[in-house]
Design a protein around this motif. Structure first.
Motif, PDB file in Angstrom:
ATOM      1  N   ALA A  61       0.789  -1.272  -0.185  1.00 54.11           N
ATOM      2  CA  ALA A  61       0.142   0.069   0.060  1.00 54.11           C
ATOM      3  C   ALA A  61       0.760   1.059  -0.111  1.00 54.11           C
ATOM      4  CB  ALA A  61      -0.930   0.032   1.180  1.00 54.11           C
ATOM      5  N   HIS A  62       2.019   1.332   0.724  1.00 52.13           N
ATOM      6  CA  HIS A  62       2.934   2.403   0.627  1.00 52.13           C
ATOM      7  C   HIS A  62       4.099   2.314  -0.498  1.00 52.13           C
ATOM      8  CE1 HIS A  62       1.451   4.149   4.788  1.00 52.13           C
ATOM      9  NE2 HIS A  62       1.793   3.046   5.211  1.00 52.13           N
ATOM     10  N   ASN A  63       3.821   1.369  -1.316  1.00 54.06           N
ATOM     11  CA  ASN A  63       4.899   1.286  -2.359  1.00 54.06           C
ATOM     12  C   ASN A  63       6.386   1.211  -1.768  1.00 54.06           C
ATOM     13  OD1 ASN A  63       5.453   0.775  -4.898  1.00 54.06           O
ATOM     14  ND2 ASN A  63       5.495   2.986  -5.378  1.00 54.06           N
ATOM     15  N   ALA A  64       6.486   0.595  -0.484  1.00 57.13           N
ATOM     16  CA  ALA A  64       7.848   0.403   0.004  1.00 57.13           C
ATOM     17  C   ALA A  64       8.806  -0.253  -0.508  1.00 57.13           C
ATOM     18  CB  ALA A  64       7.496   0.095   1.498  1.00 57.13           C
ATOM     19  N   SER A  65       9.987  -0.009  -0.614  1.00 56.39           N
ATOM     20  CA  SER A  65      11.076  -0.738  -0.928  1.00 56.39           C
ATOM     21  C   SER A  65      11.883  -1.256  -0.026  1.00 56.39           C
ATOM     22  CB  SER A  65      12.055   0.047  -2.230  1.00 56.39           C
ATOM     23  OG  SER A  65      12.702   1.063  -1.527  1.00 56.39           O
ATOM     24  N   ALA A  66      11.720  -0.947   1.184  1.00 58.73           N
ATOM     25  CA  ALA A  66      12.322  -1.128   2.436  1.00 58.73           C
ATOM     26  C   ALA A  66      11.542  -0.923   3.858  1.00 58.73           C
ATOM     27  CB  ALA A  66      13.629  -0.750   2.610  1.00 58.73           C
ATOM     28  N   VAL A  67      12.098  -1.700   4.897  1.00 60.87           N
ATOM     29  CA  VAL A  67      11.168  -1.485   6.066  1.00 60.87           C
ATOM     30  C   VAL A  67      12.306  -1.575   7.282  1.00 60.87           C
ATOM     31  CG1 VAL A  67       8.969  -2.131   5.360  1.00 60.87           C
ATOM     32  CG2 VAL A  67      10.682  -3.897   6.302  1.00 60.87           C
ATOM     33  N   ILE A  68      11.886  -1.066   8.351  1.00 60.33           N
ATOM     34  CA  ILE A  68      12.498  -1.108   9.636  1.00 60.33           C
ATOM     35  C   ILE A  68      11.622  -1.420  10.598  1.00 60.33           C
ATOM     36  CG2 ILE A  68      13.667  -0.062  11.408  1.00 60.33           C
ATOM     37  CD1 ILE A  68      14.911   1.848   9.418  1.00 60.33           C
ATOM     38  N   LEU A  69      11.718  -2.674  11.346  1.00 63.28           N
ATOM     39  CA  LEU A  69      10.785  -2.978  12.329  1.00 63.28           C
ATOM     40  C   LEU A  69      11.254  -2.673  13.550  1.00 63.28           C
ATOM     41  CD1 LEU A  69      10.728  -6.872  11.179  1.00 63.28           C
ATOM     42  CD2 LEU A  69       9.258  -4.992  10.242  1.00 63.28           C
TER      43      LEU A  69
END
Length: 105
Positions: free
Chosen positions: A44-52
């Motif tokens: 939905a955010h069109n993210a290419s990376a995440v930090i948890l």
């Protein structure tokens, strides 16, 4: 907080923050995290990376075995949609712990 909260920072291709979401709330020692929901929000955010990130109400930032298993499970699931898991931060008393810096991701 007096209960666990699991959060995700969604990042673009240049690792600039797109969104921060508190996704799951638990009790004093556990939070149920559903990878499907994390993937849905990444898309939905069109993210290419995440930090948890999540907190340990006990104050101890040492990752549990469940923390390590969850991190690996999310890494594999996110990779299927070309999203990189950059780090998993555990917040407690004192300095937060970066699982990436401790080579636990």
């Amino acid at each position: 907080m007096d209960h666990e909260v699991f959060c995700v920072i969604f990042l673009d291709i240049k690792h600039q923050a797109l969104a921060f979401e508190m996704m799951f709330h638990g009790d004093i020692g556990h939070t149920s995290v559903h990878p499907r929901q994390v993937l849905k929000r990444a898309i939905a955010h069109n993210a290419s990376a995440v930090i948890l990130a999540h907190n340990h109400p006990s104050g101890c930032t040492t990752p549990s075995e469940a923390d390590c298993v969850l991190t690996q499970r999310l890494r594999k699931a996110l990779a299927l949609i070309d999203v990189t898991l950059l780090d998993h931060i555990i917040v407690g008393a004192g300095d937060p712990l970066s699982m990436n810096q401790h080579r636990l991701t």
